[in-house]
Design a protein around this motif. Structure first.
Motif, PDB file in Angstrom:
ATOM      1  N   HIS A  13      46.577  34.479  36.290  1.00 23.83           N
ATOM      2  CA  HIS A  13      47.283  33.740  35.234  1.00 23.83           C
ATOM      3  C   HIS A  13      46.719  34.201  33.889  1.00 23.83           C
ATOM      4  O   HIS A  13      45.509  34.474  33.751  1.00 23.83           O
ATOM      5  CB  HIS A  13      47.080  32.224  35.405  1.00 23.83           C
ATOM      6  CG  HIS A  13      47.991  31.408  34.546  1.00 23.83           C
ATOM      7  ND1 HIS A  13      47.749  31.145  33.221  1.00 23.83           N
ATOM      8  CD2 HIS A  13      49.188  30.808  34.832  1.00 23.83           C
ATOM      9  CE1 HIS A  13      48.721  30.403  32.728  1.00 23.83           C
ATOM     10  NE2 HIS A  13      49.621  30.192  33.690  1.00 23.83           N
ATOM     11  N   PRO A  14      47.558  34.270  32.846  1.00 21.89           N
ATOM     12  CA  PRO A  14      47.073  34.712  31.527  1.00 21.89           C
ATOM     13  C   PRO A  14      45.972  33.810  30.967  1.00 21.89           C
ATOM     14  O   PRO A  14      45.166  34.264  30.132  1.00 21.89           O
ATOM     15  CB  PRO A  14      48.335  34.665  30.656  1.00 21.89           C
ATOM     16  CG  PRO A  14      49.469  34.810  31.610  1.00 21.89           C
ATOM     17  CD  PRO A  14      49.047  34.132  32.873  1.00 21.89           C
ATOM     18  N   GLY A  41      42.437  34.982  31.101  1.00 23.07           N
ATOM     19  CA  GLY A  41      42.020  35.961  30.093  1.00 23.07           C
ATOM     20  C   GLY A  41      41.324  35.296  28.912  1.00 23.07           C
ATOM     21  O   GLY A  41      40.336  35.824  28.377  1.00 23.07           O
ATOM     22  N   TYR A  42      41.823  34.128  28.493  1.00 26.43           N
ATOM     23  CA  TYR A  42      41.188  33.402  27.401  1.00 26.43           C
ATOM     24  C   TYR A  42      39.791  32.891  27.810  1.00 26.43           C
ATOM     25  O   TYR A  42      38.827  32.954  27.027  1.00 26.43           O
ATOM     26  CB  TYR A  42      42.062  32.226  26.976  1.00 26.43           C
ATOM     27  CG  TYR A  42      43.292  32.655  26.215  1.00 26.43           C
ATOM     28  CD1 TYR A  42      43.256  32.806  24.842  1.00 26.43           C
ATOM     29  CD2 TYR A  42      44.486  32.919  26.895  1.00 26.43           C
ATOM     30  CE1 TYR A  42      44.396  33.212  24.144  1.00 26.43           C
ATOM     31  CE2 TYR A  42      45.613  33.328  26.211  1.00 26.43           C
ATOM     32  CZ  TYR A  42      45.557  33.473  24.835  1.00 26.43           C
ATOM     33  OH  TYR A  42      46.669  33.878  24.141  1.00 26.43           O
ATOM     34  N   HIS A 101      41.118  37.465  21.174  1.00 28.95           N
ATOM     35  CA  HIS A 101      41.970  37.684  22.346  1.00 28.95           C
ATOM     36  C   HIS A 101      43.391  37.215  22.080  1.00 28.95           C
ATOM     37  O   HIS A 101      44.384  37.902  22.420  1.00 28.95           O
ATOM     38  CB  HIS A 101      41.377  36.936  23.552  1.00 28.95           C
ATOM     39  CG  HIS A 101      42.130  37.167  24.820  1.00 28.95           C
ATOM     40  ND1 HIS A 101      41.995  38.341  25.578  1.00 28.95           N
ATOM     41  CD2 HIS A 101      43.041  36.397  25.493  1.00 28.95           C
ATOM     42  CE1 HIS A 101      42.782  38.256  26.643  1.00 28.95           C
ATOM     43  NE2 HIS A 101      43.423  37.087  26.610  1.00 28.95           N
ATOM     44  N   ALA A 102      43.508  36.050  21.392  1.00 30.08           N
ATOM     45  CA  ALA A 102      44.846  35.539  21.085  1.00 30.08           C
ATOM     46  C   ALA A 102      45.546  36.421  20.071  1.00 30.08           C
ATOM     47  O   ALA A 102      46.764  36.703  20.216  1.00 30.08           O
ATOM     48  CB  ALA A 102      44.713  34.102  20.529  1.00 30.08           C
ATOM     49  N   VAL A 146      45.181  39.630  19.621  1.00 28.47           N
ATOM     50  CA  VAL A 146      45.550  40.867  20.288  1.00 28.47           C
ATOM     51  C   VAL A 146      46.878  40.698  21.020  1.00 28.47           C
ATOM     52  O   VAL A 146      47.756  41.562  20.977  1.00 28.47           O
ATOM     53  CB  VAL A 146      44.443  41.339  21.225  1.00 28.47           C
ATOM     54  CG1 VAL A 146      44.934  42.464  22.136  1.00 28.47           C
ATOM     55  CG2 VAL A 146      43.239  41.817  20.438  1.00 28.47           C
ATOM     56  N   HIS A 147      47.029  39.586  21.729  1.00 27.82           N
ATOM     57  CA  HIS A 147      48.257  39.354  22.481  1.00 27.82           C
ATOM     58  C   HIS A 147      49.438  39.023  21.585  1.00 27.82           C
ATOM     59  O   HIS A 147      50.577  39.351  21.903  1.00 27.82           O
ATOM     60  CB  HIS A 147      48.058  38.232  23.514  1.00 27.82           C
ATOM     61  CG  HIS A 147      47.307  38.686  24.730  1.00 27.82           C
ATOM     62  ND1 HIS A 147      45.939  38.898  24.730  1.00 27.82           N
ATOM     63  CD2 HIS A 147      47.727  39.003  25.976  1.00 27.82           C
ATOM     64  CE1 HIS A 147      45.539  39.297  25.923  1.00 27.82           C
ATOM     65  NE2 HIS A 147      46.635  39.367  26.729  1.00 27.82           N
ATOM     66  N   ILE A 148      49.166  38.351  20.470  1.00 29.08           N
ATOM     67  CA  ILE A 148      50.271  38.003  19.581  1.00 29.08           C
ATOM     68  C   ILE A 148      50.772  39.214  18.835  1.00 29.08           C
ATOM     69  O   ILE A 148      51.997  39.422  18.670  1.00 29.08           O
ATOM     70  CB  ILE A 148      49.799  36.909  18.584  1.00 29.08           C
ATOM     71  CG1 ILE A 148      49.543  35.606  19.347  1.00 29.08           C
ATOM     72  CG2 ILE A 148      50.852  36.686  17.499  1.00 29.08           C
ATOM     73  CD1 ILE A 148      48.939  34.534  18.470  1.00 29.08           C
TER      74      ILE A 148
END
Length: 406
Positions: free
Chosen positions: A26-27, A30-31, A400-401, A403-405
């Motif tokens: 689940h994503p 990653g957090y 991390h957030a 990077v994904h956004i």
């Protein structure tokens, strides 16, 4: 706090290893993984920084670590310089003391100390003062202290001319008729003494009588007549306030009063007797015994829980406090004295105090100064490690957030 910070670092490492296995599930994992990874980095970085202040991390002599032990002499000089510039210069001391009403604060404390009441600070002040008084009496050499007190009294008596003083006292007593009871007591004492020694008086008359008086027995009648006459004289003097003998005694006392005050020969004679008395070793021994008994009694009173001395000390200090509270002029004098004393100490001994601080810190070994500073601020430094772990984790999650956004 060190265990807490270390346990948090270990926990982040465990979360990092655990979350790594579920990154594809689940994503959200990653957090979690990013938080644990950054938290480990932040915790380790702050552990290194905190440890480097006091020692080499893991014992490895990395440059610019063990900062405090390596620079303790410079720290000592810096502390001494700070103390000199901010506390022990006369101008700084005078300025700080000028703004303080030390006398009023002292008065407030003495009148109503914190937690005053039964068994509270007020009673502890009295008991503490009594114990301090007893300790001072015990710590001083009894013979030396007694000798100093005796020397002080002797010096004062040497300067005091006692003959005029005695004359004035005796004159005042005669004017107020306070000498009459003493005169009556002397007459009664003379009568009792004569009665107790009547046999000796008779023997003296018999020995001095000639043979004819002893042969005819007139010596016994003479003795009886002498004794009866003396008894009668003493009785008349005792009961008759206007008896001629009393008048003679009064005249003699008045002459003595005049001579003590105005006759230089009499005054010199009294002064000579005073000096001989003060120089007499027997008087010195007597005073030493009196002083030792006084000292022992005062120590016993001060240490006796049933004694009122601690209460006396407490009430005396409370009275002093009330005076300091209510008298602005006294406050000004006390504050001026305290300010001048503090400035004088800073001027005369400031350099020595600063040098003492510097030399004391320099003499500490590296382990001592490290332990003392770490005990003083170590708890807050461990909070830095904890905060670094948490802040590092939050920064990791944020990165991390982003990077994904993006």
């Amino acid at each position: 706090m060190r265990l807490t910070a270390t346990a948090m670092l270990v926990l982040m490492a465990a979360v990092f290893l655990f979350s790594r296995q579920y990154l594809g599930v689940h994503p959200a994992w990653g957090y979690v993984h990013a938080f644990a990874e950054a938290a480990m980095v932040g915790g380790l970085a702050d552990w290194f920084a905190v440890t480097a202040l006091f020692r080499h991390p893991l014992g490895v002599p990395i440059p610019h670590t063990a900062i405090i032990p390596e620079n303790k002499d410079r720290i000592a000089d810096t502390m001494a310089q700070f103390l000199r510039d901010n506390f022990l210069t006369p101008a700084v001391v005078a300025r700080r003391m000028q703004a303080m009403n030390l006398a009023r604060a002292m008065g407030d404390f003495l009148v109503k100390p914190p937690a005053a009441g039964p068994g509270g600070a007020q009673s502890r002040i009295g008991a503490g003062a009594a114990e301090l008084f007893a300790g001072a009496l015990e710590s001083l050499d009894p013979e030396r202290l007694g000798g100093q007190v005796r020397a002080g009294l002797k010096h004062q008596l040497d300067k005091l001319e006692v003959a005029p003083l005695l004359g004035q006292m005796l004159g005042a007593a005669i004017a107020d008729k306070r000498h009459l009871p003493l005169l009556d007591a002397i007459v009664r004492w003379a009568g009792l003494t004569l009665e107790d020694n009547e046999a000796m008086v008779r023997a003296m008359i018999h020995e001095r009588a000639n043979a004819l008086l002893r042969w005819t027995g007139l010596d016994e009648r003479l003795a009886n007549s002498v004794l009866d006459g003396l008894y009668k004289l003493l009785a008349e003097v005792l009961v008759d306030p206007n008896h001629p003998l009393r008048g003679k005694i009064e005249e003699g006392l008045e002459k003595l009063v005049h001579d003590l005050q105005h006759d230089s020969e009499m005054r010199e004679k009294v002064e000579r007797m005073k000096r001989e008395l003060l120089d007499n070793p027997a008087v010195a021994d007597w005073w030493q015994g009196v002083w030792e008994r006084m000292r022992t009694a005062l120590i016993a009173m001060a240490r006796d829980p049933d004694s009122t001395m601690d209460g006396w000390f407490g009430s005396t200090l409370a009275e002093l406090g009330a005076a300091l509270q209510g008298d602005p002029r006294l406050q000004m004098q006390v504050n001026r004295f305290a300010r001048r004393t503090a400035v004088g100490v800073a001027t005369r001994y400031g350099g020595q105090i600063v040098q003492l601080v510097s030399e004391t810190v320099r003499r500490w070994d590296a382990r001592t100064i490290t332990d003392r500073l770490e005990n003083a601020v170590g708890r807050d430094l461990q909070f830095i490690r904890i905060n670094g772990t948490l802040v590092g984790g939050l920064v990791g999650v944020t990165i991390h957030a982003l990077v994904h956004i993006l």
